[in-house]
Design a protein around this motif. Structure first.
Motif, PDB file in Angstrom:
ATOM      1  N   LYS A 163      47.759  34.075  51.802  1.00 61.55           N
ATOM      2  CA  LYS A 163      49.199  34.217  51.994  1.00 61.55           C
ATOM      3  C   LYS A 163      49.677  35.645  51.752  1.00 61.55           C
ATOM      4  CE  LYS A 163      53.625  32.350  50.486  1.00 61.55           C
ATOM      5  NZ  LYS A 163      54.290  31.180  49.906  1.00 61.55           N
ATOM      6  N   CYS A 164      49.247  36.235  50.656  1.00 63.71           N
ATOM      7  CA  CYS A 164      49.791  37.563  50.359  1.00 63.71           C
ATOM      8  C   CYS A 164      48.781  38.662  50.642  1.00 63.71           C
ATOM      9  CB  CYS A 164      50.345  37.629  48.940  1.00 63.71           C
ATOM     10  SG  CYS A 164      49.122  37.696  47.651  1.00 63.71           S
ATOM     11  N   VAL A 165      49.305  39.797  51.059  1.00 63.56           N
ATOM     12  CA  VAL A 165      48.458  40.885  51.552  1.00 63.56           C
ATOM     13  C   VAL A 165      47.499  41.444  50.492  1.00 63.56           C
ATOM     14  CG1 VAL A 165      48.478  43.149  52.668  1.00 63.56           C
ATOM     15  CG2 VAL A 165      50.235  41.459  53.226  1.00 63.56           C
ATOM     16  N   VAL A 218      43.621  40.975  51.678  1.00 65.69           N
ATOM     17  CA  VAL A 218      42.886  42.132  52.192  1.00 65.69           C
ATOM     18  C   VAL A 218      42.229  42.918  51.056  1.00 65.69           C
ATOM     19  CG1 VAL A 218      42.994  44.071  53.786  1.00 65.69           C
ATOM     20  CG2 VAL A 218      44.683  42.247  53.958  1.00 65.69           C
ATOM     21  N   MET A 276      46.230  47.667  41.662  1.00 63.67           N
ATOM     22  CA  MET A 276      47.233  47.282  42.636  1.00 63.67           C
ATOM     23  C   MET A 276      47.195  45.781  42.956  1.00 63.67           C
ATOM     24  SD  MET A 276      46.990  46.799  46.133  1.00 63.67           S
ATOM     25  CE  MET A 276      48.192  46.760  47.388  1.00 63.67           C
ATOM     26  N   TRP A 321      59.112  33.743  52.783  1.00 66.95           N
ATOM     27  CA  TRP A 321      57.686  33.473  52.676  1.00 66.95           C
ATOM     28  C   TRP A 321      57.090  34.167  51.448  1.00 66.95           C
ATOM     29  CZ3 TRP A 321      53.894  30.470  53.937  1.00 66.95           C
ATOM     30  CH2 TRP A 321      52.588  30.931  54.109  1.00 66.95           C
ATOM     31  N   GLY A 336      55.112  36.809  51.251  1.00 67.33           N
ATOM     32  CA  GLY A 336      53.704  37.162  51.381  1.00 67.33           C
ATOM     33  C   GLY A 336      53.399  38.631  51.570  1.00 67.33           C
ATOM     34  N   CYS A 337      54.332  39.385  52.154  1.00 65.34           N
ATOM     35  CA  CYS A 337      53.965  40.779  52.481  1.00 65.34           C
ATOM     36  C   CYS A 337      53.995  41.663  51.239  1.00 65.34           C
ATOM     37  CB  CYS A 337      54.855  41.340  53.583  1.00 65.34           C
ATOM     38  SG  CYS A 337      56.491  41.861  53.031  1.00 65.34           S
ATOM     39  N   ARG A 338      54.785  41.325  50.269  1.00 62.63           N
ATOM     40  CA  ARG A 338      54.875  42.017  48.975  1.00 62.63           C
ATOM     41  C   ARG A 338      55.494  43.403  49.065  1.00 62.63           C
ATOM     42  NH1 ARG A 338      54.877  37.838  46.292  1.00 62.63           N
ATOM     43  NH2 ARG A 338      54.177  38.703  44.315  1.00 62.63           N
ATOM     44  N   LEU A 375      58.706  44.118  46.716  1.00 64.61           N
ATOM     45  CA  LEU A 375      58.588  43.973  45.263  1.00 64.61           C
ATOM     46  C   LEU A 375      59.516  44.940  44.534  1.00 64.61           C
ATOM     47  CD1 LEU A 375      54.741  43.571  44.660  1.00 64.61           C
ATOM     48  CD2 LEU A 375      56.507  41.807  44.574  1.00 64.61           C
ATOM     49  N   ARG A 424      56.290  41.991  35.123  1.00 66.96           N
ATOM     50  CA  ARG A 424      55.880  41.436  36.415  1.00 66.96           C
ATOM     51  C   ARG A 424      56.788  41.945  37.526  1.00 66.96           C
ATOM     52  NH1 ARG A 424      56.169  35.454  36.540  1.00 66.96           N
ATOM     53  NH2 ARG A 424      55.786  35.904  38.722  1.00 66.96           N
ATOM     54  N   LEU A 425      56.180  42.231  38.667  1.00 67.75           N
ATOM     55  CA  LEU A 425      56.987  42.634  39.808  1.00 67.75           C
ATOM     56  C   LEU A 425      57.364  41.369  40.574  1.00 67.75           C
ATOM     57  CD1 LEU A 425      54.846  45.649  41.058  1.00 67.75           C
ATOM     58  CD2 LEU A 425      56.686  45.613  39.377  1.00 67.75           C
ATOM     59  N   MET A 441      62.968  36.743  47.443  1.00 58.86           N
ATOM     60  CA  MET A 441      63.001  35.399  46.895  1.00 58.86           C
ATOM     61  C   MET A 441      63.528  35.338  45.474  1.00 58.86           C
ATOM     62  SD  MET A 441      59.571  33.774  48.555  1.00 58.86           S
ATOM     63  CE  MET A 441      59.997  32.050  48.364  1.00 58.86           C
ATOM     64  N   TYR A 450      52.610  51.447  45.152  1.00 60.89           N
ATOM     65  CA  TYR A 450      52.082  50.136  45.531  1.00 60.89           C
ATOM     66  C   TYR A 450      52.446  49.786  46.974  1.00 60.89           C
ATOM     67  CZ  TYR A 450      50.858  49.214  40.663  1.00 60.89           C
ATOM     68  OH  TYR A 450      50.295  49.258  39.419  1.00 60.89           O
ATOM     69  N   MET A 463      50.168  51.443  49.310  1.00 61.69           N
ATOM     70  CA  MET A 463      48.830  50.845  49.330  1.00 61.69           C
ATOM     71  C   MET A 463      48.825  49.516  50.076  1.00 61.69           C
ATOM     72  SD  MET A 463      47.240  51.658  45.587  1.00 61.69           S
ATOM     73  CE  MET A 463      45.588  51.087  45.963  1.00 61.69           C
ATOM     74  N   ILE A 464      49.884  48.743  49.879  1.00 65.99           N
ATOM     75  CA  ILE A 464      49.957  47.456  50.585  1.00 65.99           C
ATOM     76  C   ILE A 464      49.971  47.693  52.088  1.00 65.99           C
ATOM     77  CG2 ILE A 464      51.463  45.476  51.057  1.00 65.99           C
ATOM     78  CD1 ILE A 464      52.331  45.646  48.084  1.00 65.99           C
ATOM     79  N   LEU A 523      46.606  48.475  53.297  1.00 68.06           N
ATOM     80  CA  LEU A 523      45.801  47.255  53.443  1.00 68.06           C
ATOM     81  C   LEU A 523      46.090  46.595  54.785  1.00 68.06           C
ATOM     82  CD1 LEU A 523      46.086  45.634  49.887  1.00 68.06           C
ATOM     83  CD2 LEU A 523      44.071  46.695  50.888  1.00 68.06           C
ATOM     84  N   LEU A 524      47.372  46.504  55.112  1.00 71.22           N
ATOM     85  CA  LEU A 524      47.740  45.872  56.388  1.00 71.22           C
ATOM     86  C   LEU A 524      47.187  46.651  57.572  1.00 71.22           C
ATOM     87  CD1 LEU A 524      51.425  44.622  56.081  1.00 71.22           C
ATOM     88  CD2 LEU A 524      49.374  43.280  56.539  1.00 71.22           C
ATOM     89  N   ILE A 559      50.001  40.708  61.682  1.00 73.25           N
ATOM     90  CA  ILE A 559      49.951  41.008  60.248  1.00 73.25           C
ATOM     91  C   ILE A 559      50.154  39.739  59.414  1.00 73.25           C
ATOM     92  CG2 ILE A 559      50.639  43.423  60.486  1.00 73.25           C
ATOM     93  CD1 ILE A 559      53.491  42.493  59.624  1.00 73.25           C
ATOM     94  N   LEU A 560      50.111  38.593  60.040  1.00 76.68           N
ATOM     95  CA  LEU A 560      50.211  37.292  59.376  1.00 76.68           C
ATOM     96  C   LEU A 560      51.486  37.135  58.554  1.00 76.68           C
ATOM     97  CD1 LEU A 560      46.488  36.870  58.317  1.00 76.68           C
ATOM     98  CD2 LEU A 560      47.656  35.762  60.221  1.00 76.68           C
TER      99      LEU A 560
END
Ligand SMILES: Cc1cc2nc3c(=O)[nH]c(=O)nc-3n(C[C@H](O)[C@H](O)[C@H](O)COP(=O)(O)O)c2cc1C
Ligand code: SF4
Ligand code: SF4
Ligand code: FES
Ligand code: FES
Lengths: 549, 168, 239
Positions: free
Chosen positions: A462-464, A468, A499, C50, C52-54, C57, C65-66, C71, C90, C93-94, C97-98, C155-156
């Protein structure tokens, strides 16, 4: 109700004493896989009019030496004598039966005056290996369901919670969240519909405590859940069991049926207005479903993907209703706490971690199996005393606790008392109780890679960061392990660890880097050596999964 | 009582009655999807397209959701398994105690990796994350029978027994 | 954006600015109302969130916690930070990753210049990808008469899945598999063109942030998407 229980207890005791010998054969999963069912049949055939009762019981603990058979001999003065046999085969049955009135069969004897048995303190496992898990009468004769009856007939819900709070019990599913506090939150949540869920997904791939409890003493878990339901105002419960545990599932089904028939589950329990039913839901092979919001999604029939918390299940859980989720072992502690009192329980353990903890000892260790020790027992005692040290006098390098969410603790820290805080300080976690002992031959980089592969394939996607990030971390670890890493790779690995742990949605991703971080902390030289190519002789094990390469 | 009961199963195979019984017991509720798929998997050994369509219609769960759930959980399989299945445990204890080498051995001797079936359809190799007998590591499950303390010899003998029909 | 009859004001701070929130409002909604920009990818106005992509944050004072702004509910007295140095790192970096996950080659993409992923990279200053590409080999589904699905650019974010379920009601689109193997599917993982449930409404194509879903016959850089219909539909459907 208590009177009826007294009757059952009297009858059970009388039945038991009527036979001169009670032969207890372990029929839990470990021993069953070394033919203990056949051993039991052979022993039954060997009874031949002797005053002897053969029965199947739950786990006797020392799984590596199974099948295990314990014999209780009743002496004329009312006392009894116990011996235990190990590695019993069906062919040994006649010899064992022959010897009942004579000297024990020496070659099969399993010494029980050793630390493995002596140093344990059993609460959760107190009936394990003693009673037949498929007979509710035996559980009742062992004081079972008394706590439930006392709770619903003599205590107010808040008084029950008060005892749990006083006991200092913390969640045994890994997080260590105070159980009393969780119960209070659910009890306070508004609305008539609430649920109690028992998390029996046991995802840590090297742990089998919950399985043993369910197979050896399923009623204890049902009773714990029922007490929790009474305390929090729930009237329906679910047990979410790993689909890989068919025996545990079968025994739970039997137990639920028996409890319903005796009026201990269902409507108007013990003639009160309290009603509670329990359903079983099967997992289907997804570690992430141990995470509570994913578990709820799975019970609702969906893909087991977590959602951000808050809201917590205590407020917004199954079908959107307040839901209490606890682990198997957490529930298994409850009946004893109610029976003996919260203060009694709190007298065991350390300042912040109360009671006992069940561990599954495995890996390079002489005594593999299940143990239950007071919190605060040192790792050294567990490995060298109770565990009997390493086979062939091997040298212990590290102990892995907490599974894929935990870390490796090097031998130099073995005097640390095992409790939630100390393990966390060492960069590992208590986890659910898996404890894998590793000798000098284990490569820590490989261990880190093993767990990363686990998290990568178990990520829900679900989360990137987790989806990944775990792939990149796994690829880097493989590269290093195969002797192709560079110092830059370690740098990148460390960055990714930080991260992924900070930005992932659920506990799986948040703790996936732990095994890497802890091996980097204590065994950095192994990474460096592989990178420097100093370890050229190491044969690389082929990667178990190939990912998008 | 349940309108969904009228939806005809894909064939008159008796095993569909077991599947129907599971759905009926759960009142054909959407949330019984996973329970129902478990029953199909148990009865037929795998989930084929017809069964997925049937379950989707009976429970009124969209096709995409049925497929999504079937592929999320590893116990469900969309392909039929071989005549025999060998499940190797890849939990921590078994890994430490040498499962990777045994998997290599199977690859060498039978040319299959986890998730694959031999060309003759005799043998499927699967992996499981801890079968709960870590005390006996390394552990394999051969057609449902758990065998602990596996050695290369024991493994070779076990598998050869199954494949002999085609290799003698 | 939810219209709430019940206007109980909560006061909090976002990046040092005092703001007032309605009951049930998310931090993302609140930030936007106050002109504070928080990057998002999986969030889509008009459908459920959702998380999910974060990318959205944020940090909340007093908690390490982030949390995803899309949401997280605004609470009285909160102090929210949306652009701390660590958040910026962050997010970059995310995004890396994508970009490394599938095959994003903007130069040949019909969405070049109109892609949310591309603009995100510009916004966050990701000029090159700091991670090795995973280079999966993925198919392109060109069986539908009007639309194409190119998995290489997905990218889901699941926007298409949610709009298909929540707005169109067809539930044709879904996700299969897990972890890195997750793929967007139609019905029982069938070619899109064969789907009996797809109404060919094209909503999924319009809401897709990248060139993963596109209209047939577009040349490089031609695929411009329109999303204004969504808040409109949602507003008209409210009681
Ligand atoms: C990825 C993941 C897997 C988990 N697996 C389990 C599990 O197998 N069994 C369990 O009891 N708790 C598991 N947990 C913890 C549960 O989410 C939850 O905290 C626990 O069941 C609460 O019960 P407790 O308070 O009694 O420990 C897992 C958590 C995460 C994040
Ligand atoms: S951390 Fe991993 S398992 Fe958890 S939600 Fe994210 S992808 Fe899923
Ligand atoms: S196809 Fe587009 S909208 Fe759908 S998940 Fe992929 S990127 Fe998101
Ligand atoms: S690790 Fe193989 S049985 Fe547990
Ligand atoms: S926009 Fe909030 S997580 Fe994607």
């Amino acid at each position: 109700m208590h009177e009826r229980f007294d009757e059952i207890t009297q009858k059970e005791l009388a039945d038991n004493r009527a036979a001169q010998h009670v032969v207890k054969v372990c029929v839990a999963a470990g021993c069953l896989s070394s033919q203990s069912a056949e051993v039991k049949t052979a022993l039954e055939q060997g009874v031949n009019g002797r005053s002897c009762k053969v029965k199947g019981v739950g786990c006797l603990g020392l799984c590596s030496e199974g099948p295990l058979v314990a014999i209780e001999k009743h002496l004329p003065d009312g006392s009894s004598q116990n011996i235990m046999y190990q590695n019993v085969t069906p062919e040994d049955a006649p010899a064992i039966m022959e010897s009942l009135d004579k000297e024990p069969v020496a070659r099969l004897l399993c010494p029980t005056d050793v630390p493995f048995f002596q140093r344990q303190q059993k609460i959760v496992l107190e009936n394990s290996g003693e009673i037949d898990p498929e007979r509710i009468e035996e559980y009742i004769a062992a004081d079972g369901y008394r706590a439930l009856i006392t709770a619903v007939t003599e205590m107010a819900p808040f008084e029950v919670i008060e005892q749990i709070t006083r006991s200092g019990l913390r969640g045994r599913g890994g997080g260590g969240y105070p159980t009393g506090l969780k119960w209070v939150t659910v009890a306070k949540a508004p609305g008539p519909d609430k649920f109690v869920i028992c998390n029996a997904d046991e995802g840590d791939p090297g742990a089998f405590m919950d399985r043993a409890v369910l197979e050896s003493d399923p009623h204890r878990v049902l009773e714990g859940m029922a007490i929790a339901a009474y305390a929090t105002g729930a009237n329906e419960g679910y047990i979410y069991v790993r689909g890989e545990y068919p025996l545990a599932i079968a025994r739970l089904k039997t137990a639920i049926r028996q409890a319903q028939r005796m009026g201990l589950l269902g409507s108007n329990i013990a003639g009160t207005t309290f009603s509670f039913n329990i359903n079983i839901r099967l997992g289907a092979g997804a570690f992430v479903c141990g995470e509570e919001t994913a578990l709820i999604a799975s019970i609702e029939g969906r893909r087991g993907q977590p959602r951000p918390r808050p809201p917590y299940p205590a407020e917004y859980g199954l079908w959107g209703k307040p839901t209490l989720i606890n682990n198997v072992e957490t529930f298994a502690n409850v009946p004893t706490i109610i029976r003996k009192g919260g203060d009694w329980y709190a007298s065991i353990g350390t300042a912040k971690s109360k009671g006992t903890k069940v561990f599954a000892l495995a890996g390079s260790i002489v005594n593999t199996g299940l143990i239950e020790v007071p919190m605060g027992t040192s790792l050294r005692d567990i490995v060298y005393e109770i565990g009997g040290g390493l086979p062939n006098g091997g040298v212990c390098k590290a102990v892995q606790t907490g599974g894929p969410s935990g870390g490796c603790i090097p031998a130099s820290y073995f005097d640390t008392p095992v409790d939630y805080e100390s393990l966390k300080e060492l960069g590992s976690i208590m986890g659910s109780g898996g404890m894998i002992v590793m000798d000098e031959s284990a490569s820590m980089v490989d261990v880190a890679r093993f767990f990363m592969e686990f998290c990568m394939t178990e990520s829900c996607g679900k989360c990137v960061p987790c989806r990944v990030g775990t792939v990149h971390m796994y690829n880097i670890l493989s590269k290093i392990y195969q002797g192709e890493g560079t110092p830059r790779d370690v740098e990148l690995l460390e960055k990714l660890c930080d991260m992924v742990s900070v930005t992932s949605l659920c506990g799986l991703g948040q703790s996936a880097p732990n095994p890497v971080v802890s091996t980097l902390r204590y065994f950095r030289h192994e990474y460096d050596e592989l990178i420097a190519g100093a370890n050229g002789s190491q044969t690389a094990v082929a990667p178990t999964t190939e990912v998008a390469s | 009582m349940f309108p969904n009961e009228k939806i005809d199963p894909p064939s008159d195979d008796k095993r569909w009655r077991i599947v129907q019984a599971t759905m009926r017991r759960n009142g054909f509720a959407r949330h019984s999807l996973i329970e129902t798929l478990h029953t199909v998997q148990e009865s037929f050994g795998f989930l084929d397209e017809d069964s997925l369509r049937y379950v989707s219609r009976s429970l009124r769960v969209p096709l995409s959701a049925v497929y999504g759930v079937s592929t999320f959980y590893h116990l469900f399989s969309l392909k039929p398994a071989g005549k025999h299945t060998c499940v190797m445990c890849t939990g921590t204890a078994c890994y430490i105690k040498g499962i990777p080498k045994l998997l290599e051995q199977i690859k060498e001797e039978h040319d299959i990796s986890p998730g694959q079936t031999t060309a003759d359809g005799e043998l499927s190799l699967l992996t499981a994350r801890c079968v709960g007998s870590c005390g006996l590591a390394p552990v394999g499950v051969f057609d449902g029978e758990v065998v602990g303390k596996l050695t290369p010899e024991l493994l070779a003998a076990r598998l050869q027994l199954w494949r002999n029909g085609n290799h003698a | 954006m939810k219209r709430q009859a019940n206007v109980r004001i909560k006061t909090l701070k976002i990046d040092g600015i005092d703001v007032g929130a309605r009951e049930g409002e998310t931090i993302l909604e609140l930030a936007r109302e106050n002109g504070i920009h928080i990057p998002t990818l999986c969030h889509l106005d008009g459908v459920s969130d959702w998380g999910g992509c974060r990318l959205c944050l944020i940090e909340i004072k007093g908690s390490n916690r982030l949390v995803p702004a899309c949401m997280a509910q605004a609470e009285e007295g909160m102090e929210v930070f949306t652009k701390t140095p660590r958040l910026v790192t962050y997010r970059k970096m995310i995004l890396d990753l994508l970009l490394s996950e599938r095959n994003h080659v903007c130069a040949v993409c019909v969405s070049n210049g109109h892609c949310d992923l591309q603009s995100m990279a510009q916004e966050l200053g990701n000029t090159h990808v700091g991670l090795p590409y995973l280079n999966p080999s993925l198919p392109v589904d060109a069986t539908h008469p009007y639309f194409i699905m190119d998995h290489n650019r997905c990218i889901l974010c699941q926007r298409c899945v949610r709009v298909c379920r929540e707005i169109e009601g067809a539930q044709t689109k879904g996700a299969m598999g897990r972890g890195i193997e997750v793929r967007i599917i139609h019905d029982l993982n069938e070619p899109w063109g064969q789907s009996l449930t797809c109404t060919s409404c094209g909503k999924c194509v319009q809401v897709c942030p990248t060139g993963a879903l596109l209209q047939r016959g577009k040349a490089v850089g031609e695929m411009v998407k329109r999303r204004d219909f969504l808040p409109y539909l949602q507003m008209m459907r409210e009681d």
